[in-house]
Design an enzyme around this catalytic site. Sequence first.
Site, PDB file in Angstrom:
ATOM      1  CG  ASP A  62      -1.787   1.211   1.340  1.00 49.97           C
ATOM      2  OD1 ASP A  62      -1.667   2.111   0.481  1.00 49.97           O
ATOM      3  OD2 ASP A  62      -2.602   1.283   2.282  1.00 49.97           O
ATOM      4  CG  ASN A  89       0.381   1.033 -12.714  1.00 48.57           C
ATOM      5  OD1 ASN A  89       0.046   1.643 -13.713  1.00 48.57           O
ATOM      6  ND2 ASN A  89      -0.491   0.313 -12.010  1.00 48.57           N
ATOM      7  CB  VAL A  96     -15.338  14.127 -14.894  1.00 48.50           C
ATOM      8  CG1 VAL A  96     -15.702  15.564 -15.236  1.00 48.50           C
ATOM      9  CG2 VAL A  96     -14.061  13.727 -15.627  1.00 48.50           C
ATOM     10  CE1 TYR A 193      -4.486  10.328 -12.310  1.00 45.41           C
ATOM     11  CE2 TYR A 193      -4.398  11.516 -14.392  1.00 45.41           C
ATOM     12  CZ  TYR A 193      -4.162  10.377 -13.654  1.00 45.41           C
ATOM     13  OH  TYR A 193      -3.585   9.280 -14.260  1.00 45.41           O
ATOM     14  N   GLY A 194      -4.121  16.206 -12.486  1.00 47.24           N
ATOM     15  CA  GLY A 194      -3.084  16.804 -13.331  1.00 47.24           C
ATOM     16  C   GLY A 194      -1.905  17.315 -12.528  1.00 47.24           C
ATOM     17  NE  ARG A 231     -11.133  -0.718 -24.570  1.00 40.94           N
ATOM     18  CZ  ARG A 231     -10.393  -0.557 -25.682  1.00 40.94           C
ATOM     19  NH1 ARG A 231     -10.345   0.614 -26.280  1.00 40.94           N
ATOM     20  NH2 ARG A 231      -9.721  -1.569 -26.177  1.00 40.94           N
ATOM     21  CB  THR A 232      -8.293   1.397 -16.420  1.00 39.67           C
ATOM     22  OG1 THR A 232      -8.328   2.830 -16.340  1.00 39.67           O
ATOM     23  CG2 THR A 232      -7.096   0.966 -17.248  1.00 39.67           C
TER      24      THR A 232
END
Length: 276
Positions: A62, A89, A96, A193-194, A231-232
């Site tokens: 974690d 990763n 959003v 996030y950005g 696609r996740t």
Amino acid sequence: MSNVQVAVVTGSNKGIGLAIVRALCKQFPGDVYLTSRDPGRGQAAVAQLQQEGLRPLFHQLDIDDLQSIRALRDFLKEKYGGLNVLVNNAGIAFKVQDTTPFAVQAEVTLKTNFFGTRNVCTELLPLVKPYGRVVNVSSMVSCSALRGCSQELQQKFRSDTITEDELVQLMAKFVEDTKKGVHEKEGWPNTAYGVSKIGVTVLSRIQARLLNEHRKGDHVLLNACCPGWVRTDMAGPKATKSPEEGAETPVYLALLPSSADAPHGQFVSDKTVKAW
């Protein structure tokens, strides 16, 4: 045991991480560790790959928990005498349409994506053996977020001399500015996030510079990359790439041949170095 090579992929029980583990199991000449916060989910992912005839190993990790990171560090040190490939990763993103207050989104997102990733690097980079490869999974969103920053912030994030401490202070300032409701006035873009991925990309540039200064002869290559829109669970079903396609660039960087001296300290997308 220490002459066996070892690769670790953080946050790899699903999505791009799982696809990276799958590819490394096929191509990397050593042990590959799938890691996840939840041991049950991790073991299930290992079982899935075993049914495909692959042989990943599992270790709990974690990245929000320093004790968990250090347990992995001690395990790798004891069993392998170090580490050959590290793929950072693990990451999170709010949807959003999520109604969680922006300041909370900022704190939670940066805690994992930037501070958690940094903690993994702090503990595991010293273990990386000569000719090791480190891949920090960032995002093209870091580039658009950078363009959304004030000129002053852009200069700081593009600086070739910014230190890790300075970067940490900037990331902490973003979180504080969101709590005070002044982040836009202070020159930040409206994406937690950005900003977290700006942190990952700049951290990678700093780490590569430090490797050049302190371990030049070890030929360790460290890069940040964008897997693309995949696609996740995170990006949703409309994204353009499959997880396998998303894994291609991280795997390419993880398996750079020992003769390679580049890319290093770069931001790589579609196996191509992009301007930062």
